[in-house]
Design a protein around this motif. Sequence first.
Motif, PDB file in Angstrom:
ATOM      1  N   TYR A 191      41.662  38.659  36.907  1.00 23.95           N
ATOM      2  CA  TYR A 191      42.631  39.435  36.989  1.00 23.95           C
ATOM      3  C   TYR A 191      43.218  40.351  38.226  1.00 23.95           C
ATOM      4  O   TYR A 191      44.346  41.569  38.164  1.00 23.95           O
ATOM      5  CB  TYR A 191      43.558  39.699  35.848  1.00 23.95           C
ATOM      6  CG  TYR A 191      43.481  38.491  34.573  1.00 23.95           C
ATOM      7  CD1 TYR A 191      45.036  37.926  35.330  1.00 23.95           C
ATOM      8  CD2 TYR A 191      42.951  38.219  34.192  1.00 23.95           C
ATOM      9  CE1 TYR A 191      45.556  36.511  34.244  1.00 23.95           C
ATOM     10  CE2 TYR A 191      42.954  36.942  33.316  1.00 23.95           C
ATOM     11  CZ  TYR A 191      44.652  36.441  33.118  1.00 23.95           C
ATOM     12  OH  TYR A 191      45.283  35.640  32.930  1.00 23.95           O
ATOM     13  N   GLY A 192      41.847  40.589  38.570  1.00 26.47           N
ATOM     14  CA  GLY A 192      42.224  41.710  40.038  1.00 26.47           C
ATOM     15  C   GLY A 192      42.069  42.862  39.045  1.00 26.47           C
ATOM     16  O   GLY A 192      42.133  44.138  40.350  1.00 26.47           O
ATOM     17  N   TYR A 193      41.548  43.824  38.414  1.00 28.16           N
ATOM     18  CA  TYR A 193      41.265  44.383  38.170  1.00 28.16           C
ATOM     19  C   TYR A 193      39.729  45.722  38.499  1.00 28.16           C
ATOM     20  O   TYR A 193      38.911  45.265  37.856  1.00 28.16           O
ATOM     21  CB  TYR A 193      41.344  45.400  36.829  1.00 28.16           C
ATOM     22  CG  TYR A 193      43.111  44.682  36.153  1.00 28.16           C
ATOM     23  CD1 TYR A 193      43.713  45.993  36.785  1.00 28.16           C
ATOM     24  CD2 TYR A 193      43.538  43.530  36.094  1.00 28.16           C
ATOM     25  CE1 TYR A 193      45.636  45.676  36.117  1.00 28.16           C
ATOM     26  CE2 TYR A 193      44.979  43.922  35.112  1.00 28.16           C
ATOM     27  CZ  TYR A 193      45.961  44.583  35.345  1.00 28.16           C
ATOM     28  OH  TYR A 193      46.627  44.391  35.227  1.00 28.16           O
ATOM     29  N   TRP A 194      39.683  44.883  39.697  1.00 26.76           N
ATOM     30  CA  TRP A 194      38.018  45.493  40.140  1.00 26.76           C
ATOM     31  C   TRP A 194      36.844  46.834  39.961  1.00 26.76           C
ATOM     32  O   TRP A 194      36.502  46.377  39.035  1.00 26.76           O
ATOM     33  CB  TRP A 194      37.688  45.321  41.375  1.00 26.76           C
ATOM     34  CG  TRP A 194      38.902  46.270  42.396  1.00 26.76           C
ATOM     35  CD1 TRP A 194      39.560  45.968  42.745  1.00 26.76           C
ATOM     36  CD2 TRP A 194      38.636  47.370  42.962  1.00 26.76           C
ATOM     37  NE1 TRP A 194      40.210  46.893  43.287  1.00 26.76           N
ATOM     38  CE2 TRP A 194      39.276  47.920  43.690  1.00 26.76           C
ATOM     39  CE3 TRP A 194      37.414  47.823  42.379  1.00 26.76           C
ATOM     40  CZ2 TRP A 194      39.361  49.028  44.116  1.00 26.76           C
ATOM     41  CZ3 TRP A 194      36.888  49.188  43.231  1.00 26.76           C
ATOM     42  CH2 TRP A 194      37.516  50.123  44.032  1.00 26.76           C
ATOM     43  N   LEU A 195      38.340  47.676  39.407  1.00 24.98           N
ATOM     44  CA  LEU A 195      37.731  49.005  38.970  1.00 24.98           C
ATOM     45  C   LEU A 195      36.876  49.239  37.597  1.00 24.98           C
ATOM     46  O   LEU A 195      35.704  49.338  37.154  1.00 24.98           O
ATOM     47  CB  LEU A 195      38.211  50.281  39.001  1.00 24.98           C
ATOM     48  CG  LEU A 195      37.276  51.923  39.465  1.00 24.98           C
ATOM     49  CD1 LEU A 195      36.182  52.023  40.514  1.00 24.98           C
ATOM     50  CD2 LEU A 195      38.334  52.886  39.699  1.00 24.98           C
ATOM     51  N   LEU A 252      34.031  47.056  37.858  1.00 25.10           N
ATOM     52  CA  LEU A 252      32.794  47.513  37.911  1.00 25.10           C
ATOM     53  C   LEU A 252      32.307  47.983  37.217  1.00 25.10           C
ATOM     54  O   LEU A 252      30.543  47.785  36.648  1.00 25.10           O
ATOM     55  CB  LEU A 252      32.725  48.158  38.956  1.00 25.10           C
ATOM     56  CG  LEU A 252      33.170  47.500  40.529  1.00 25.10           C
ATOM     57  CD1 LEU A 252      33.385  47.697  41.753  1.00 25.10           C
ATOM     58  CD2 LEU A 252      31.627  46.015  41.203  1.00 25.10           C
ATOM     59  N   THR A 276      26.794  43.057  37.620  1.00 23.36           N
ATOM     60  CA  THR A 276      27.337  44.121  37.817  1.00 23.36           C
ATOM     61  C   THR A 276      27.548  43.507  39.264  1.00 23.36           C
ATOM     62  O   THR A 276      28.472  43.636  40.165  1.00 23.36           O
ATOM     63  CB  THR A 276      26.891  46.082  38.451  1.00 23.36           C
ATOM     64  OG1 THR A 276      26.981  46.571  37.347  1.00 23.36           O
ATOM     65  CG2 THR A 276      27.948  46.580  39.738  1.00 23.36           C
ATOM     66  N   VAL A 277      25.831  42.841  40.010  1.00 20.91           N
ATOM     67  CA  VAL A 277      26.338  42.205  40.604  1.00 20.91           C
ATOM     68  C   VAL A 277      27.227  40.869  41.185  1.00 20.91           C
ATOM     69  O   VAL A 277      27.933  40.540  41.583  1.00 20.91           O
ATOM     70  CB  VAL A 277      24.283  42.005  41.561  1.00 20.91           C
ATOM     71  CG1 VAL A 277      24.355  41.124  42.279  1.00 20.91           C
ATOM     72  CG2 VAL A 277      24.367  43.141  41.478  1.00 20.91           C
ATOM     73  N   VAL A 301      31.004  42.072  41.759  1.00 20.75           N
ATOM     74  CA  VAL A 301      30.779  42.193  42.543  1.00 20.75           C
ATOM     75  C   VAL A 301      30.930  40.999  43.535  1.00 20.75           C
ATOM     76  O   VAL A 301      31.951  40.481  44.284  1.00 20.75           O
ATOM     77  CB  VAL A 301      29.730  42.999  43.480  1.00 20.75           C
ATOM     78  CG1 VAL A 301      29.606  43.097  45.479  1.00 20.75           C
ATOM     79  CG2 VAL A 301      29.696  44.131  42.918  1.00 20.75           C
ATOM     80  N   ILE A 310      34.680  39.178  42.176  1.00 18.03           N
ATOM     81  CA  ILE A 310      35.161  40.334  43.078  1.00 18.03           C
ATOM     82  C   ILE A 310      35.456  39.854  44.435  1.00 18.03           C
ATOM     83  O   ILE A 310      36.659  39.343  44.588  1.00 18.03           O
ATOM     84  CB  ILE A 310      35.023  41.192  43.207  1.00 18.03           C
ATOM     85  CG1 ILE A 310      35.293  41.833  41.799  1.00 18.03           C
ATOM     86  CG2 ILE A 310      36.712  42.366  44.060  1.00 18.03           C
ATOM     87  CD1 ILE A 310      34.828  43.442  41.272  1.00 18.03           C
ATOM     88  N   VAL A 311      34.773  39.496  44.696  1.00 21.23           N
ATOM     89  CA  VAL A 311      34.231  38.607  46.456  1.00 21.23           C
ATOM     90  C   VAL A 311      35.361  37.470  46.340  1.00 21.23           C
ATOM     91  O   VAL A 311      36.277  37.024  47.741  1.00 21.23           O
ATOM     92  CB  VAL A 311      33.167  39.155  47.366  1.00 21.23           C
ATOM     93  CG1 VAL A 311      33.334  38.627  48.720  1.00 21.23           C
ATOM     94  CG2 VAL A 311      32.812  40.653  47.622  1.00 21.23           C
ATOM     95  N   ARG A 340      37.103  35.738  44.110  1.00 22.28           N
ATOM     96  CA  ARG A 340      38.714  35.976  44.080  1.00 22.28           C
ATOM     97  C   ARG A 340      39.453  36.085  45.091  1.00 22.28           C
ATOM     98  O   ARG A 340      40.264  35.484  45.753  1.00 22.28           O
ATOM     99  CB  ARG A 340      38.431  36.511  43.362  1.00 22.28           C
ATOM    100  CG  ARG A 340      40.003  36.889  42.550  1.00 22.28           C
ATOM    101  CD  ARG A 340      40.144  38.120  41.286  1.00 22.28           C
ATOM    102  NE  ARG A 340      41.965  38.089  41.177  1.00 22.28           N
ATOM    103  CZ  ARG A 340      42.136  38.746  42.191  1.00 22.28           C
ATOM    104  NH1 ARG A 340      42.171  39.705  43.101  1.00 22.28           N
ATOM    105  NH2 ARG A 340      43.760  38.797  41.428  1.00 22.28           N
ATOM    106  N   SER A 341      38.568  37.555  45.680  1.00 22.23           N
ATOM    107  CA  SER A 341      39.337  37.809  47.421  1.00 22.23           C
ATOM    108  C   SER A 341      39.328  37.344  48.698  1.00 22.23           C
ATOM    109  O   SER A 341      40.585  36.577  48.880  1.00 22.23           O
ATOM    110  CB  SER A 341      38.446  39.165  47.694  1.00 22.23           C
ATOM    111  OG  SER A 341      39.432  39.531  48.613  1.00 22.23           O
ATOM    112  N   VAL A 342      38.403  36.211  48.939  1.00 25.29           N
ATOM    113  CA  VAL A 342      38.920  35.192  49.735  1.00 25.29           C
ATOM    114  C   VAL A 342      39.153  33.669  49.849  1.00 25.29           C
ATOM    115  O   VAL A 342      40.303  32.777  49.924  1.00 25.29           O
ATOM    116  CB  VAL A 342      36.989  34.778  50.109  1.00 25.29           C
ATOM    117  CG1 VAL A 342      36.680  33.750  50.838  1.00 25.29           C
ATOM    118  CG2 VAL A 342      36.468  35.501  50.639  1.00 25.29           C
TER     119      VAL A 342
END
Lengths: 88, 259
Positions: free
Chosen positions: A38-42, A45, A70-71, A74, A77-78, A80-82
Amino acid sequence: MRANAWVIRIGVPVLFIIGFFLPWWPLMFVAPFIAAFYGYWLPALLLAWCADLIFGTPVGLFHSLVFPCTVAVVLSIVARSVIIRHLR
Amino acid sequence: MGQKPGGWFSFRFFVFLLVCLVLLGAGIFWHRAIESAAWALISPLQRARVGFDSSENQRLRAELASTTALIADRNALYQENIELKNRLNRNGATAVILAGVLMRPPAIPYDTLLVDAGEAEGVHAGDFVSAGGTTRIGTVGEVYGHTSRVILFSSAGQTYDALLHLASPANDSGVNTTQVVPVSMQGQGSGSFVGQVPAGTSVKVGDSIVFPGIASALAGSVSSVVFDPKQSFTTLYARLPVDLLSLRFIEIEKDSYAR
């Protein structure tokens, strides 16, 4: 959308805490991925990092990753962004 | 979800990169210290939770798990006892540290246990862990202040050299003979192992798998045997002789890593 945001903000940490006290580790593992989705990356992580602290270093094939959750978060998240950039 | 337009190298991206680097860097370089500090905070909570769970039912289940381990242990001990009576009486006893299990599968992954004895109690990484008697279930992986992480022998990817004790019927003079076959056992997770022995080996369900050494310890018992006539090996599946879900206490063999 705002209601959904609050469901995620409260639901994800609650899911993580339930996973710890139930105890059933897949719930703890899923919580940061939902946050990442859902985009809450902090928060994603930080939760993944906490899960890795509790789970400890993996045994066997993934031992060298040290913090595999964690890996994986990460990478998600990458990814999702792409995907979002690709679909826009 | 509030996606703002901007290139890859936005301020948000740099913050993300910085957080990733800090978390992973801290994880790689100071993970032991951070885990130790985290467990110093979390272990009182876990102790309280385990205390709340200690109902009569839990106690009986723990006793049953312990008894199951003792029964499985008995056959291996009996066979070994017969052999040792004919040899020199060398002392194989070890000092042990009793520890309570704080977390076990499915609370934590990778087939590990978190126990409430650590560096302060004299635990060292590599010490063998038993579930009572000579039933070994794993080794100490990481040691923190007052907690340790135990890696079970059945963890996926772990490989151990062991001996398969084949129970043979009594011979003409009424003496039970024991055939021993070396076997390399590989963990499969959830308390199970897999190994291979040459085809023709008379392995049966219930045979014991032990670790070599003067205090040779039971590691598991054969639960299934798969023989394919086309193959030159017989695959055997074994299980840890204890129920991990009911395990409440373990014994850490002090300084056994040096032996």
